[in-house]
Design a protein around this motif. Structure first.
Motif, PDB file in Angstrom:
ATOM      1  N   LYS A  71       0.807  -1.222   0.000  1.00  0.00           N
ATOM      2  CA  LYS A  71       0.000   0.000   0.000  1.00  0.00           C
ATOM      3  C   LYS A  71       0.840   1.273   0.000  1.00  0.00           C
TER       4      LYS A  71
ATOM      5  N   LYS B  39      -0.383  -7.351 -12.247  1.00  0.00           N
ATOM      6  CA  LYS B  39      -0.344  -6.570 -10.999  1.00  0.00           C
ATOM      7  C   LYS B  39       0.838  -5.604 -10.996  1.00  0.00           C
TER       8      LYS B  39
ATOM      9  N   THR C 191       0.352  -2.784 -13.581  1.00  0.00           N
ATOM     10  CA  THR C 191      -0.667  -1.831 -13.134  1.00  0.00           C
ATOM     11  C   THR C 191      -0.116  -0.937 -12.038  1.00  0.00           C
ATOM     12  N   ARG C 192       0.639  -1.509 -11.121  1.00  0.00           N
ATOM     13  CA  ARG C 192       1.226  -0.712 -10.035  1.00  0.00           C
ATOM     14  C   ARG C 192       2.220   0.307 -10.552  1.00  0.00           C
TER      15      ARG C 192
ATOM     16  N   ILE D 132       0.154   3.103 -11.715  1.00  0.00           N
ATOM     17  CA  ILE D 132      -0.439   3.824 -10.586  1.00  0.00           C
ATOM     18  C   ILE D 132       0.598   4.704  -9.899  1.00  0.00           C
TER      19      ILE D 132
ATOM     20  N   THR E 127      -4.563   5.983  -4.243  1.00  0.00           N
ATOM     21  CA  THR E 127      -4.777   5.012  -5.309  1.00  0.00           C
ATOM     22  C   THR E 127      -4.131   3.674  -4.967  1.00  0.00           C
ATOM     23  N   ASN E 128      -2.925   3.715  -4.399  1.00  0.00           N
ATOM     24  CA  ASN E 128      -2.243   2.478  -4.007  1.00  0.00           C
ATOM     25  C   ASN E 128      -3.030   1.728  -2.935  1.00  0.00           C
TER      26      ASN E 128
ATOM     27  N   THR F 259      -6.272   0.287  -4.503  1.00  0.00           N
ATOM     28  CA  THR F 259      -5.961  -0.823  -5.407  1.00  0.00           C
ATOM     29  C   THR F 259      -5.516  -2.057  -4.632  1.00  0.00           C
ATOM     30  N   SER F 260      -4.629  -1.870  -3.659  1.00  0.00           N
ATOM     31  CA  SER F 260      -4.133  -2.998  -2.868  1.00  0.00           C
ATOM     32  C   SER F 260      -5.269  -3.662  -2.094  1.00  0.00           C
TER      33      SER F 260
ATOM     34  N   ALA G 211      -8.454  -3.618  -2.866  1.00  0.00           N
ATOM     35  CA  ALA G 211      -9.316  -4.299  -3.847  1.00  0.00           C
ATOM     36  C   ALA G 211      -8.700  -5.630  -4.267  1.00  0.00           C
ATOM     37  N   GLU G 212      -7.377  -5.663  -4.444  1.00  0.00           N
ATOM     38  CA  GLU G 212      -6.697  -6.911  -4.798  1.00  0.00           C
ATOM     39  C   GLU G 212      -6.845  -7.951  -3.681  1.00  0.00           C
TER      40      GLU G 212
ATOM     41  N   GLY H  89      -7.124  -7.475 -17.088  1.00  0.00           N
ATOM     42  CA  GLY H  89      -5.865  -6.918 -16.583  1.00  0.00           C
ATOM     43  C   GLY H  89      -4.808  -6.793 -17.661  1.00  0.00           C
TER      44      GLY H  89
END
Length: 198
Positions: free
Chosen positions: A62, A116, A119-120, A123, A131-132, A135-136, A138-139, A168
């Motif tokens: 995160k 992953k 995408t990171r 981001i 956002t991190n 996203t984390s 949600a993953e 993805g």
């Protein structure tokens, strides 16, 4: 019934968060909710190690830039974990050769890991940490939900995991220009630090 849907789903999930997969599968087996989980994943030492590593990953994943460093470290770990979990699941079920299962689990873990990590990188081109974190989280929720679904409805979970993987991959291709800019900036920062040190 073939273990292939569970194997594919566990591989996909391992590419996102291998420690959560080991921990969840182990707990499902340990509590008797599933007889598809091999004894090796239910051992107390394995569960404790997976829980500790999951907590470390939950924090590292995160934090902007640390998450990309963590992903780089796990480029080998996640696919290997996916392959090992898949081989163990196949050995428990006995319906698929362990080597083939390992290949499926490792390949799906590698593909989802690359999604992953890509995408990171995109981001991280935005400096804010929200956002991190979103996203984390949600993953993590996705992995927990899909692994749980895979225990009770493996085919449906495999379809969802496959759809998420395809989406993805398209997203990473779409974000490729942001990723290239991020890598270029990172390289320039490294070169600037090296020049300042000399």
């Amino acid at each position: 019934m073939s273990a292939l849907p569970l194997i594919f789903t566990a591989g996909w999930a391992s590419g996102v968060n291998a420690y959560a997969v080991v921990l969840l599968l182990g707990l499902f087996g340990r509590t008797g909710l599933s007889d598809s989980v091999p004894d090796a994943l239910q051992r107390t030492d394995v569960l404790i190690a997976a829980a500790v590593l999951f907590l470390i990953e939950a924090v590292a994943d995160k934090i902007p830039y640390l998450d990309s460093f963590w992903d780089a470290l796990h480029t080998v770990v996640r696919p290997v974990a996916g392959a090992v979990v898949a081989a163990l699941l196949a050995g428990q079920e006995g319906s698929l050769p362990e080597l083939a299962a390992g290949a499926v689990g490792g390949a799906s873990a590698l593909a989802s890991h690359l999604v992953k990590a890509g995408t990171r990188m995109a981001i991280n081109t935005s400096p804010e940490p929200v956002t991190n974190i979103v996203t984390s989280t949600a993953e993590d929720v996705s992995v927990a939900g899909i692994v749980t679904l895979a225990i009770f409805h493996p085919l449906l979970a495999a379809v969802i995991a496959g759809a998420l993987l395809v989406i993805g991959l398209f997203l990473v291709v779409f974000l490729a220009s942001r990723i290239r800019r991020y890598l270029r900036r990172r390289r320039l920062r490294r070169e600037a630090r090296a020049a300042a040190a000399t």
